[in-house]
Scaffold this motif. Sequence first.
Motif, PDB file in Angstrom:
ATOM      1  N   MET A 227       0.828  -1.388  -0.212  1.00  0.00           N
ATOM      2  CA  MET A 227      -0.135  -0.106   0.243  1.00  0.00           C
ATOM      3  C   MET A 227       0.852   1.439  -0.057  1.00  0.00           C
ATOM      4  O   MET A 227       0.683   2.057  -0.459  1.00  0.00           O
ATOM      5  N   LEU A 228       1.896   1.268   0.673  1.00  0.00           N
ATOM      6  CA  LEU A 228       2.763   2.389   0.782  1.00  0.00           C
ATOM      7  C   LEU A 228       3.526   2.531  -0.448  1.00  0.00           C
ATOM      8  O   LEU A 228       3.722   3.806  -1.066  1.00  0.00           O
ATOM      9  N   ILE A 229       3.921   1.681  -0.969  1.00  0.00           N
ATOM     10  CA  ILE A 229       4.677   1.572  -2.358  1.00  0.00           C
ATOM     11  C   ILE A 229       3.780   1.978  -3.563  1.00  0.00           C
ATOM     12  O   ILE A 229       4.070   2.954  -4.096  1.00  0.00           O
ATOM     13  N   ARG A 230       2.560   1.856  -3.391  1.00  0.00           N
ATOM     14  CA  ARG A 230       1.660   2.372  -3.966  1.00  0.00           C
ATOM     15  C   ARG A 230       1.260   3.663  -4.037  1.00  0.00           C
ATOM     16  O   ARG A 230       1.214   4.319  -5.129  1.00  0.00           O
ATOM     17  N   LEU A 235       0.871   8.889  -6.015  1.00  0.00           N
ATOM     18  CA  LEU A 235       0.739  10.270  -5.067  1.00  0.00           C
ATOM     19  C   LEU A 235       2.037  10.810  -4.764  1.00  0.00           C
ATOM     20  O   LEU A 235       2.174  11.817  -4.116  1.00  0.00           O
ATOM     21  N   ASP A 236       3.157  10.261  -5.535  1.00  0.00           N
ATOM     22  CA  ASP A 236       4.433  10.994  -5.437  1.00  0.00           C
ATOM     23  C   ASP A 236       4.624  11.121  -3.850  1.00  0.00           C
ATOM     24  O   ASP A 236       5.344  12.125  -3.580  1.00  0.00           O
ATOM     25  N   ARG A 272       3.630  14.415  -1.900  1.00  0.00           N
ATOM     26  CA  ARG A 272       3.558  15.619  -2.506  1.00  0.00           C
ATOM     27  C   ARG A 272       2.235  16.010  -3.369  1.00  0.00           C
ATOM     28  O   ARG A 272       2.168  17.056  -3.509  1.00  0.00           O
ATOM     29  N   ALA A 273       1.917  14.825  -3.803  1.00  0.00           N
ATOM     30  CA  ALA A 273       0.424  15.004  -4.887  1.00  0.00           C
ATOM     31  C   ALA A 273      -0.768  15.696  -3.953  1.00  0.00           C
ATOM     32  O   ALA A 273      -1.666  16.132  -4.533  1.00  0.00           O
ATOM     33  N   LEU A 274      -0.556  15.621  -2.571  1.00  0.00           N
ATOM     34  CA  LEU A 274      -1.492  16.033  -2.071  1.00  0.00           C
ATOM     35  C   LEU A 274      -1.181  17.391  -1.120  1.00  0.00           C
ATOM     36  O   LEU A 274      -1.961  17.773  -0.012  1.00  0.00           O
TER      37      LEU A 274
END
Length: 329
Positions: A227-230, A235-236, A272-274
């Motif tokens: 999940m973290l890798i995803r 989501l950078d 970063r994307a958020l």
Amino acid sequence: MSAISLPKLPAGASSAIAMEVFAGLNERPKTLSPWLFYDAAGSRLFEAITELPEYYVTRTERQILAKHAAEIVAAAAGGRDLSIIELGAGTATKTGLLLNATVAQQGSVTYYPIDVSETALQEARTRLESELPEVTVEPIVADYTEGMRQNNAAGLAGAGRRLVLYIGSSIGNFSPADAIEVLRGVRAQLAPGDCLLLGTDMVKDTSMLHAAYDDAAGVTARFNMNMLIRINRELDATFNPQLFRHQARWNEQHSRIEMHLESLLAQKVAVRALDLEVRFSLGETIHTENSYKFTDQRVLALLTRAGFKLRKQWSDDNKWFTVYLAAAA
Ligand code: AVJ
């Protein structure tokens, strides 16, 4: 002091995963929803879990279905023609047992797998149609509720009996209140006498549950960590999986196995994307999954409250897993 300022999601970050991660990492305790497990890598890891020696769930249910498939479909059909719908079909390996028994009973059958993953459905269709030419596969790309609605709207009600498969203890991801809502949604699309086949994993020895959700080969740990890798990829984000540890906990009060990702130190992670910076303290966890374990009494209450009446049930000799056939009341 002014009022508490709530964090705001940046414009553009409106995908399902963006909203889920933003909400979950701003919660206390931090949570992430189990649907985030199932990207391509996560789906492969889940397949590997189902074959682990410690993960008795899939093989136990398969044994029950293999032994009782003919009786199950006969009881669901009640002498009429049956069509079969499956919620969250996945690779549909256990479904073949029931489709086979239905073909033996009535010569052919239409199978409507409902899943949000179009590729999983294509795969199931190709495999089933070559293995079982008497089965017509009509995939429905949708969530459960919407898929049931589409199946109903297709004007098939009245043509025969419908059997909805909700197997694999997938219902175990939902809280009791949410589980009732899900089953009510299914019930609302059925005619009286149509059936639900519900598979649930039962309460058992805690050490056996721990082993099943924290296996020796570390596959479940990788599944959880994925999940973290995803999130890093989509989501950078800057999660370092080495700085988290997989944890499986038995929550006696709620009768569930919980999976968590535990921070091994105080750290900061950027998504970063958020536009989000997330702080973790040493030992703090992200709660990634609940897997509820059931008793007969619990399942009966659930079925009744959702508008179903139990017809029959089947278990393995150890009572590790149970399959319930219930009719729309
Ligand atoms: C797919 C929700 C039934 O709860 O056993 C397996 C998922 N998580 N190992 C389960 C899962 C960790 C599985 N369900």
